[in-house]
Design a protein around this motif. Structure first.
Motif, mmCIF file in Angstrom:
data_model
loop_
_atom_site.group_PDB
_atom_site.id
_atom_site.type_symbol
_atom_site.label_atom_id
_atom_site.label_comp_id
_atom_site.label_asym_id
_atom_site.label_seq_id
_atom_site.Cartn_x
_atom_site.Cartn_y
_atom_site.Cartn_z
ATOM 1 N N SER A 154 0.828 -1.199 0.000
ATOM 2 C CA SER A 154 0.000 0.000 0.000
ATOM 3 C C SER A 154 0.867 1.257 0.000
ATOM 4 O O SER A 154 1.944 1.289 0.611
ATOM 5 C CB SER A 154 -0.917 0.004 1.225
ATOM 6 O OG SER A 154 -1.575 1.222 1.351
ATOM 7 N N MET A 155 0.377 2.281 -0.670
ATOM 8 C CA MET A 155 1.062 3.570 -0.691
ATOM 9 C C MET A 155 1.092 4.174 0.720
ATOM 10 O O MET A 155 2.035 4.863 1.094
ATOM 11 C CB MET A 155 0.340 4.504 -1.652
ATOM 12 C CG MET A 155 0.908 5.887 -1.721
ATOM 13 S SD MET A 155 -0.244 7.057 -2.398
ATOM 14 C CE MET A 155 -1.331 7.293 -1.017
ATOM 15 N N LEU A 156 0.056 3.892 1.513
ATOM 16 C CA LEU A 156 -0.009 4.444 2.866
ATOM 17 C C LEU A 156 1.055 3.842 3.774
ATOM 18 O O LEU A 156 1.467 4.467 4.743
ATOM 19 C CB LEU A 156 -1.403 4.239 3.447
ATOM 20 C CG LEU A 156 -2.513 4.995 2.734
ATOM 21 C CD1 LEU A 156 -3.862 4.667 3.351
ATOM 22 C CD2 LEU A 156 -2.268 6.470 2.763
ATOM 23 N N ASP A 157 1.496 2.634 3.468
ATOM 24 C CA ASP A 157 2.581 2.022 4.239
ATOM 25 C C ASP A 157 3.865 2.825 4.036
ATOM 26 O O ASP A 157 4.628 3.040 4.978
ATOM 27 C CB ASP A 157 2.772 0.566 3.819
ATOM 28 C CG ASP A 157 3.729 -0.168 4.732
ATOM 29 O OD1 ASP A 157 3.574 -0.051 5.967
ATOM 30 O OD2 ASP A 157 4.637 -0.849 4.215
ATOM 31 N N ASP A 158 4.085 3.294 2.818
ATOM 32 C CA ASP A 158 5.258 4.142 2.549
ATOM 33 C C ASP A 158 5.152 5.470 3.280
ATOM 34 O O ASP A 158 6.143 5.979 3.806
ATOM 35 C CB ASP A 158 5.404 4.392 1.046
ATOM 36 C CG ASP A 158 5.688 3.118 0.271
ATOM 37 O OD1 ASP A 158 6.241 2.174 0.872
ATOM 38 O OD2 ASP A 158 5.352 3.075 -0.926
ATOM 39 N N VAL A 159 3.951 6.031 3.323
ATOM 40 C CA VAL A 159 3.740 7.297 4.035
ATOM 41 C C VAL A 159 4.023 7.097 5.525
ATOM 42 O O VAL A 159 4.708 7.917 6.149
ATOM 43 C CB VAL A 159 2.310 7.828 3.810
ATOM 44 C CG1 VAL A 159 2.037 9.030 4.699
ATOM 45 C CG2 VAL A 159 2.093 8.193 2.350
ATOM 46 N N GLN A 160 3.530 5.999 6.085
ATOM 47 C CA GLN A 160 3.791 5.719 7.504
ATOM 48 C C GLN A 160 5.279 5.573 7.762
ATOM 49 O O GLN A 160 5.792 6.056 8.773
ATOM 50 C CB GLN A 160 3.084 4.436 7.935
ATOM 51 C CG GLN A 160 1.647 4.608 8.266
ATOM 52 C CD GLN A 160 1.052 3.340 8.866
ATOM 53 O OE1 GLN A 160 1.620 2.265 8.794
ATOM 54 N NE2 GLN A 160 -0.104 3.485 9.455
ATOM 55 N N ARG A 161 5.979 4.916 6.862
ATOM 56 C CA ARG A 161 7.417 4.722 7.024
ATOM 57 C C ARG A 161 8.148 6.065 6.994
ATOM 58 O O ARG A 161 9.036 6.321 7.818
ATOM 59 C CB ARG A 161 7.935 3.801 5.920
ATOM 60 C CG ARG A 161 9.314 3.254 6.195
ATOM 61 C CD ARG A 161 9.767 2.201 5.191
ATOM 62 N NE ARG A 161 8.859 1.075 5.132
ATOM 63 C CZ ARG A 161 8.091 0.775 4.069
ATOM 64 N NH1 ARG A 161 8.121 1.530 2.989
ATOM 65 N NH2 ARG A 161 7.304 -0.272 4.089
ATOM 66 N N MET A 162 7.766 6.960 6.072
ATOM 67 C CA MET A 162 8.409 8.280 6.003
ATOM 68 C C MET A 162 8.132 9.097 7.259
ATOM 69 O O MET A 162 9.021 9.790 7.772
ATOM 70 C CB MET A 162 7.927 9.038 4.765
ATOM 71 C CG MET A 162 8.469 8.500 3.472
ATOM 72 S SD MET A 162 8.104 9.534 2.036
ATOM 73 C CE MET A 162 6.326 9.464 1.964
ATOM 74 N N VAL A 163 6.894 9.024 7.773
ATOM 75 C CA VAL A 163 6.538 9.761 8.987
ATOM 76 C C VAL A 163 7.345 9.235 10.172
ATOM 77 O O VAL A 163 7.887 10.008 10.975
ATOM 78 C CB VAL A 163 5.024 9.665 9.255
ATOM 79 C CG1 VAL A 163 4.684 10.155 10.643
ATOM 80 C CG2 VAL A 163 4.251 10.448 8.213
ATOM 81 N N SER A 164 7.459 7.917 10.283
ATOM 82 C CA SER A 164 8.218 7.323 11.387
ATOM 83 C C SER A 164 9.695 7.703 11.310
ATOM 84 O O SER A 164 10.324 7.986 12.334
ATOM 85 C CB SER A 164 8.064 5.803 11.378
ATOM 86 O OG SER A 164 6.733 5.447 11.622
ATOM 87 N N GLN A 165 10.258 7.720 10.103
ATOM 88 C CA GLN A 165 11.654 8.123 9.944
ATOM 89 C C GLN A 165 11.851 9.581 10.338
ATOM 90 O O GLN A 165 12.853 9.935 10.951
ATOM 91 C CB GLN A 165 12.114 7.901 8.502
ATOM 92 C CG GLN A 165 12.306 6.453 8.145
ATOM 93 C CD GLN A 165 12.602 6.264 6.663
ATOM 94 O OE1 GLN A 165 12.529 7.197 5.866
ATOM 95 N NE2 GLN A 165 12.924 5.032 6.289
#
Length: 180
Positions: free
Chosen positions: A117-128
């Motif tokens: 999911s594209m939202l998984d990438d967004v979550q990863r960027m936010v966490s980083q």
């Protein structure tokens, strides 16, 4: 991913995106853009029907499930709902912010977001972004010293006095070493 209140404490700002599409959720330069989530009396029924449709027809994708997992991570308490409501990301027509938080948490509980999911990438960027110490320090400084103008002016005056004291000390010591 941390909740909205913790993300705000880490310096992430929220803004509503111009469209209502789930695919328009993005994170750039410390700003998380989300479509407006409108909650009313029939929201639970609509979302449950969409989740059931995705479950019955897997070829349609898992966008609603991913969105609900994302929102479940973002909203834990009424404070998170109140913060997102103040930023224009949530329009709550339910009786309270706590009720909306419970609704989102009940729909997203036990569900896993697809790793594609594209939202998984967004979550990863936010966490980083949240893990970087400089971002946390900058947000802590802004929350502590820049919220109240009087605190800011006091800090500015203290810095000016400190610089003036250093300059005065340097000018007092320099003639002592240049006389000999």
């Amino acid at each position: 991913m941390p909740s909205a209140a913790k993300l705000s404490d880490a310096g992430i700002r929220f803004k509503s995106s111009k469209t209502q599409f789930i695919h328009d959720i993005n994170f750039k330069n410390g700003v998380l853009s989300l479509p407006v989530f409108k909650a009313h009396d029939d929201t639970k029924k609509h979302l449950l029907n969409l989740l059931a449709f995705e479950k019955l027809y897997p070829c349609t994708g898992h966008e609603v499930l991913s969105y609900m997992c994302f929102m479940d991570n973002l909203v834990n308490t009424g404070r998170d709902v109140q913060l997102l409501r103040s930023k224009g990301v949530i329009k709550n027509l339910l009786s309270s912010d706590e009720e909306l938080a419970q609704l989102i948490n009940s729909l997203g509980s036990g569900a896993l977001m697809s790793p594609f999911s594209m939202l998984d990438d967004v979550q990863r960027m936010v966490s980083q972004h949240c893990k970087k110490p400089f971002n946390r320090w900058r947000a802590s400084f802004a929350h502590t010293y820049l919220r109240n103008p009087w605190v800011f002016f006091s800090l500015l005056a203290a810095v000016i006095l400190l610089v003036a004291a250093i300059v005065q000390t340097v000018y007092t010591i320099l003639p002592f070493y240049h006389k000999s």
